[in-house]
Motif scaffolding. Structure first.
Motif, PDB file in Angstrom:
ATOM      1  N   VAL A 119     -13.865   1.423   2.304  1.00 61.20           N
ATOM      2  CA  VAL A 119     -13.274   1.330   1.158  1.00 61.20           C
ATOM      3  C   VAL A 119     -13.858   0.460   0.316  1.00 61.20           C
ATOM      4  N   LEU A 120     -14.512  -0.767   1.141  1.00 60.58           N
ATOM      5  CA  LEU A 120     -15.381  -1.768   0.201  1.00 60.58           C
ATOM      6  C   LEU A 120     -16.408  -1.137  -0.684  1.00 60.58           C
ATOM      7  N   TYR A 121     -17.161  -0.419   0.393  1.00 62.48           N
ATOM      8  CA  TYR A 121     -18.635  -0.087  -0.479  1.00 62.48           C
ATOM      9  C   TYR A 121     -18.226   1.253  -1.591  1.00 62.48           C
ATOM     10  N   ASP A 122     -17.155   1.893  -1.171  1.00 63.57           N
ATOM     11  CA  ASP A 122     -16.781   2.647  -2.521  1.00 63.57           C
ATOM     12  C   ASP A 122     -16.238   2.076  -3.798  1.00 63.57           C
ATOM     13  N   SER A 167      -5.257   7.368  -0.704  1.00 64.66           N
ATOM     14  CA  SER A 167      -6.357   8.152  -0.020  1.00 64.66           C
ATOM     15  C   SER A 167      -6.267   7.348   1.277  1.00 64.66           C
ATOM     16  N   LEU A 168      -6.148   6.027   1.391  1.00 60.62           N
ATOM     17  CA  LEU A 168      -6.017   5.295   2.659  1.00 60.62           C
ATOM     18  C   LEU A 168      -4.842   5.838   3.622  1.00 60.62           C
ATOM     19  N   TYR A 188      -7.584  11.348  -2.460  1.00 58.37           N
ATOM     20  CA  TYR A 188      -8.182  11.258  -3.682  1.00 58.37           C
ATOM     21  C   TYR A 188      -9.678  10.861  -3.321  1.00 58.37           C
ATOM     22  N   PHE A 189     -10.186   9.903  -2.436  1.00 51.54           N
ATOM     23  CA  PHE A 189     -11.323   9.551  -2.273  1.00 51.54           C
ATOM     24  C   PHE A 189     -12.036   9.979  -0.803  1.00 51.54           C
ATOM     25  N   SER A 190     -11.405  10.723  -0.020  1.00 49.85           N
ATOM     26  CA  SER A 190     -11.649  11.263   1.368  1.00 49.85           C
ATOM     27  C   SER A 190     -12.653  10.164   2.080  1.00 49.85           C
ATOM     28  N   TYR A 191     -12.019   9.146   2.339  1.00 44.99           N
ATOM     29  CA  TYR A 191     -12.758   8.192   3.601  1.00 44.99           C
ATOM     30  C   TYR A 191     -12.784   8.618   4.654  1.00 44.99           C
ATOM     31  N   ILE A 215       0.773  -1.276  -0.007  1.00 49.00           N
ATOM     32  CA  ILE A 215      -0.115   0.280  -0.031  1.00 49.00           C
ATOM     33  C   ILE A 215       0.964   1.234  -0.101  1.00 49.00           C
ATOM     34  N   GLU A 216       1.812   1.164   0.854  1.00 50.17           N
ATOM     35  CA  GLU A 216       2.777   2.362   0.842  1.00 50.17           C
ATOM     36  C   GLU A 216       3.546   2.615  -0.631  1.00 50.17           C
ATOM     37  N   GLN A 217       3.755   1.413  -1.292  1.00 50.44           N
ATOM     38  CA  GLN A 217       4.333   1.632  -2.497  1.00 50.44           C
ATOM     39  C   GLN A 217       3.369   2.302  -3.521  1.00 50.44           C
TER      40      GLN A 217
END
Ligand code: KG4
Ligand code: ZN
Length: 337
Positions: free
Chosen positions: A216-219, A247-248, A194-197, A182-184
């Motif tokens: 994240v799943l529902y998005d 975003s995460l 980007y997605f403002s979780y 995820i970091e990469q």
């Protein structure tokens, strides 16, 4: 004082020798990551079976690299809680056998205490300080007043931060452990939001990450990128993965800083320590370092080898207990919490 530290609470068979004058003499690890990666997480039975196969090799190697024998040790420290029962039993059983056969004192070490003091292995830190422990199994804030003296300020009420990385990585079809991948990806997205979780609403020192995974799943479902029936990603869009990861990470950074702001307002703090597997993350480290510097407190975080599970932190925490005469006897039990 020279201590052997044994860690088998989860998926790493890790052993180290720590010398109170000379520091870490050896730090050896057999990582089970390849055994579990296909399953998207740690499989307990595979973990304990691998520990029982590997433990004597890892102990021998740690002693050999430290150029010392069992007779030159002063104590055996071992993680006895919390963790996977079958995994803990292997380390504790092995540690007891060595302690019994070599007439050495035994020290049972809490795995979290190992993580908490891991920053001291490489640098001095002034007490009292706040420690953020974030790993695959735990996420908590501690107020650390001295060696062996710390208070829990808050903790996760559901998933750990590392678990959130691992579960969201799994949604994206990435292998375990998810954090480094995820970091990469987030780096490619320049750590933009980007997605403002959703961030946490309540103002306290606790954490919660299971809602973030669901968000994240529902998005992803809303974007037509995930099929809940087959539980798999329906797109190979690399750019989408980059945006989710980026975003995460921004969201988790915001959650960490929000919680730290809260505790800095509650207690006097001389330093901030960031430990556990998630503290390998350079983006989060930089954000916490800047936070501490803005508040005139010292920032400490261990090298990556001492962030993820390792024997050195168990030997070091065991040394602090042994120095205070706090030993365990051969009836030492394991604990899952
Ligand atoms: O401390 P650790 O080795 O094991 C536990 O005690 O749980 O932590 C492993 C966790 C995994 O969830 C992994 O995804 C996470 O640490 N992790 C990271 C990074 N490297 C490892 N999370 C975020 N960014 C990283 N670079
Ligand atoms: Zn750990």
């Amino acid at each position: 004082m020279r201590i052997l530290g044994i860690e088998t609470s989860c998926d790493e068979t890790a052993v180290a020798v720590y010398d109170s004058e000379l520091g870490v003499l050896s730090n050896v690890l057999f990582s089970q990551i390849p055994l579990h990666s296909a399953f998207g997480g740690v499989v307990p039975e595979i973990a304990s079976r691998s520990h029982i196969e590997q433990i004597h090799h890892v102990v021998r190697e740690a002693l050999a690299r430290a150029n010392c024998s069992l007779s030159s040790l002063d104590a055996i420290a071992v993680t006895n809680r919390p963790g996977l029962p079958g995994s803990l039993l292997v380390g504790v059983g092995f540690a007891k056998a060595i302690a019994f056969a070599s007439a050495l004192p035994l020290v049972g070490v809490n795995h979290l205490e190992g993580h908490i003091y891991s920053s001291h292995i490489e640098q001095d830190l002034p007490f009292p300080y706040v420690c953020l422990t974030a790993s695959g199994g735990h996420t908590a804030l501690y107020y650390v007043e001295d060696f062996t003296h710390y208070k829990l300020l808050g903790e996760t009420t559901d998933d750990a931060a590392g678990e959130a990385f691992d579960k969201i990585a799994k949604l994206l079809g990435l292998p375990y452990p998810g954090g480094p991948r995820i970091e990469q990806l987030a780096r490619e997205g320049e750590f933009r939001d980007y997605f403002s979780y959703p961030r946490l609403k309540k103002q306290d020192a606790n954490f919660s990450f299971s809602g973030l995974k669901t968000a994240v799943l529902y998005d992803l479902i809303k974007r037509g990128a995930y099929d809940p029936e087959t539980k798999s990603l329906t797109t190979d869009d690399h750019d989408l993965k980059v945006k989710v990861a980026s975003s995460l990470l921004v969201c988790i950074k915001d959650i960490f800083l929000n919680r730290l702001t809260y505790v800095y307002n509650q207690v006097p703090v001389r330093a901030l320590s960031f430990v556990g597997g998630v503290a390998c993350n350079a983006y989060l480290k930089d954000a916490l370092r800047a936070f501490a510097s803005d508040r005139n407190s010292i920032f400490a975080t261990p090298s990556p080898a001492y962030c993820t599970d390792n024997g050195a932190m168990i030997a070091f925490a065991g040394y602090q207990r042994a120095q205070r005469g706090e030993f365990s006897d051969l009836t030492l039990d394991i604990g899952t919490r």
